[in-house]
Scaffold this motif. Structure first.
Motif, mmCIF file in Angstrom:
data_model
loop_
_atom_site.group_PDB
_atom_site.id
_atom_site.type_symbol
_atom_site.label_atom_id
_atom_site.label_comp_id
_atom_site.label_asym_id
_atom_site.label_seq_id
_atom_site.Cartn_x
_atom_site.Cartn_y
_atom_site.Cartn_z
ATOM 1 N N GLU A 202 11.509 -2.518 -3.942
ATOM 2 C CA GLU A 202 10.707 -2.722 -2.729
ATOM 3 C C GLU A 202 11.595 -3.072 -1.534
ATOM 4 O OE1 GLU A 202 6.346 -4.246 -4.230
ATOM 5 O OE2 GLU A 202 8.010 -5.656 -4.375
ATOM 6 N N LEU B 274 13.143 0.133 -0.433
ATOM 7 C CA LEU B 274 12.144 0.960 0.255
ATOM 8 C C LEU B 274 11.931 0.473 1.683
ATOM 9 C CD1 LEU B 274 9.322 1.665 -2.376
ATOM 10 C CD2 LEU B 274 10.829 3.308 -1.269
ATOM 11 N N THR C 103 7.357 7.310 0.133
ATOM 12 C CA THR C 103 7.437 5.846 0.071
ATOM 13 C C THR C 103 6.074 5.232 -0.259
ATOM 14 O OG1 THR C 103 7.144 5.680 2.479
ATOM 15 C CG2 THR C 103 9.406 5.713 1.636
ATOM 16 N N HIS D 64 5.270 2.930 -3.540
ATOM 17 C CA HIS D 64 4.592 1.625 -3.501
ATOM 18 C C HIS D 64 3.402 1.621 -4.461
ATOM 19 C CE1 HIS D 64 6.805 -0.539 -0.456
ATOM 20 N NE2 HIS D 64 6.714 0.479 0.406
ATOM 21 N N SER D 65 2.676 2.731 -4.509
ATOM 22 C CA SER D 65 1.534 2.839 -5.419
ATOM 23 C C SER D 65 1.990 2.786 -6.871
ATOM 24 C CB SER D 65 0.785 4.156 -5.158
ATOM 25 O OG SER D 65 -0.261 4.330 -6.093
#
Length: 292
Positions: free
Chosen positions: A167, A170, A223, A227-228
């Motif tokens: 994360e 990202l 991205t 995240h999902s």
């Protein structure tokens, strides 16, 4: 609770005056592969052991060792062949009477006659022994699961920490990606001014070119999907085993999105971040090979 495919467990108990020890150990395997090793005379209980394993384990190569100690068991009997003994005695007494010999028959004498005495094993209650071995196997599996859950928690903690790192990476990509478009627009303006030799730059044309470039290198969809996927993986880890195969498939999606970002990025700084991103995903992929 997340469980590792690697573990060890054991249990001991008594069944029909026999001391039974069951040990289990396992390593990674795509499917469940159970191997049971036990004395040949107790192979009737093999299915009971395998059924116990299959009720608790879904993946892994599991080796089960069943040892039987009968030293404390009165498992043999000495039988007297009564008809044969009677025939021996009658024959010997006939010889004594017929030939005027002394009758010196004793227990010691007749016990040494062929086949008068025989040593046999007691009949075993196969069903009771199989049930007892199954119960001991169940207890060994409880011990086995304690170790697997402990190892599984370590795997879970490691994966969760790597998700935080992903994360963070990202966030860097999401922050730097728009700057790539701005840099491209600045370079494009500079080139256009050089070509036009001081003439006015067509702002609309500049915006169109920048928009086309931005669309070509945009990684927003990738991205967002990453995240999902991260959220989905956290949900899986919050549940219980078996989830190894599902996570394996999900990590393939992680890799797909990371590869797409890498192919789209036109920025060396982002490219370095993508390398780190793929490295973290690969470490997770390695860890999940241990998860049931």
């Amino acid at each position: 609770m997340i469980k590792s495919m690697t573990g060890y467990g054991s249990a001991k108990g008594s069944v029909e005056d026999l001391t039974i020890t069951v040990e289990l150990k396992s390593v990674n395997n795509r499917y469940l592969d159970t191997s049971v090793r036990m004395p040949r005379s107790f192979l009737f209980a093999e299915d009971a052991v395998k059924n116990a394993v299959q009720s608790k384990i879904s993946r892994g190569k599991v080796d089960v060792f069943v040892s039987v100690d009968s030293s404390a068991s009165d498992d043999v009997v000495v039988r007297v062949n009564e008809p044969l003994l009677k025939s021996y005695i009658d024959a010997l007494r006939h010889i004594a009477d017929e030939y005027a010999l002394s009758d010196d028959l004793t227990v010691s004498t007749v016990s040494r006659l062929p086949d008068v005495l025989s040593v046999e094993k007691k009949d075993q209650d196969a069903d009771a022994i199989a049930a007892g071995i199954r119960e001991i196997t169940d207890r060994a599996l409880v011990d086995f699961d304690i170790m697997r859950e402990r190892e599984g928690q370590k795997l879970k903690d490691d994966i969760l920490s790597r998700l935080i790192t992903i994360e963070t990476l990202l966030a860097v990509i999401e922050r730097e990606a728009p700057k790539t478009v701005e840099d491209y627009r600045a370079r494009l303006r500079q080139k256009m001014e050089e070509v036009l030799n001081g003439a006015g730059v067509d702002e609309n044309r500049l915006l169109q070119e920048a928009a086309l470039y931005a669309d070509h290198i945009a990684v927003d969809e990738e991205t967002v999907r990453l995240h999902s996927h991260i959220a989905q993986l956290r949900t899986m880890l919050a549940g219980g085993s078996p989830i190894g195969r599902k996570i394996d498939f999900l990590i393939q999606e992680f890799n797909r999105e990371a590869n797409t970002i890498g192919s789209k990025c036109q920025n060396s700084d982002i490219a370095h971040v993508v390398v780190d991103l793929k490295s973290e995903i690969e470490k997770i992929r390695e860890q999940i090979q241990n998860i049931e």
